[in-house]
Design a protein around this motif. Structure first.
Motif: not given
Length: 232
Positions: A153-156, A175-178, A187-189
């Motif tokens: 998910l982060i890679y693509f 992003d890797a920080n979720g 910005m959302c998680e």
């Protein structure tokens, strides 16, 4: 097992017994190089079948020069496929071996359910593929997987498609920080749980793109995200 190579990858007596290390009838009439060149006209299934003739044919039909060609053709247009590329070329392009087929068969048997196949990467395999034939088989096994990993998910990068139309605001990134930055919602998680990605009040089903071996988030919904190969 519902896998196109299951039947072909079953261990034969040639791979599992004390089958004599002899050449097939008349195989001594030609050097290995000419046999391998003739095998280049065969497809993958034929090469697997040749491995059941004799140990000598198994070795020649596993030559890197044959399987690198099949890998490059099969992998054209596939995403995140560099994980499986053989990088150690010290053995030469015609490195003769059995393609570590027995190892791959054992791996397949561990995961009879496609949903339970783990992401096959260097972390889970503990080594890089030692032959192009092994690389081919491992990539086919991984293509059965139906659960996307957090790392993927982060890679693509992700192409947003809304109501059937691709967004013109650029590719998205989780992003890797979720966190996920939306041009519309800010910005959302995000949280990835099994087959669902949740963010911004949405719970979107994640499925494999059978054509590209990538992923589709929210397929068939008004909001879809399609994986795009990242530039790394």
């Amino acid at each position: 097992l519902n896998h196109p190579f299951t039947t072909l990858l079953q261990p034969s007596p040639i791979m599992t017994s004390q089958y004599p290390q002899t050449k097939s009838p008349n195989s001594s009439a030609l050097p290995n190089e000419l046999w391998i060149r003739s095998f280049s006209y065969l497809d993958e299934n034929d090469l697997f079948q040749l491995g059941n003739v004799s140990r000598n044919f198994l070795s020649m039909a596993s030559a890197d020069s044959l399987w690198e060609t099949h890998c490059l053709r099969r992998w054209e247009g596939k995403q995140n496929i560099q994980r499986f590329c053989k990088r150690d070329t010290s053995g030469g392009c015609n490195n003769i071996n059995d393609g570590r087929v027995t190892y791959c068969v054992d791996l397949i048997r561990q995961f009879p359910n496609a949903h339970h196949v783990p992401a096959l990467n260097m972390g889970s395999l503990l080594h890089e593929p030692t032959s192009w034939k092994e690389a081919y088989i491992l990539a086919e096994i991984d293509s059965r997987r139906r659960i996307m990993t957090r790392e993927e998910l982060i890679y693509f990068k992700w192409q947003l498609v809304y109501d059937g139309s691709p967004s013109r605001l650029g590719l998205r990134q989780f992003d890797a920080n979720g966190m996920y930055l939306s041009p519309y919602m800010g910005m959302c998680e995000w949280v990835l749980r099994g087959e669902y990605l949740m963010f911004a009040g949405m719970s979107l089903y994640v499925e494999r793109n059978e054509k590209s071996w990538g992923w589709v988030i929210g397929g068939g919904q008004r909001t879809e995200y399609h994986s795009v190969e990242a530039d790394h």
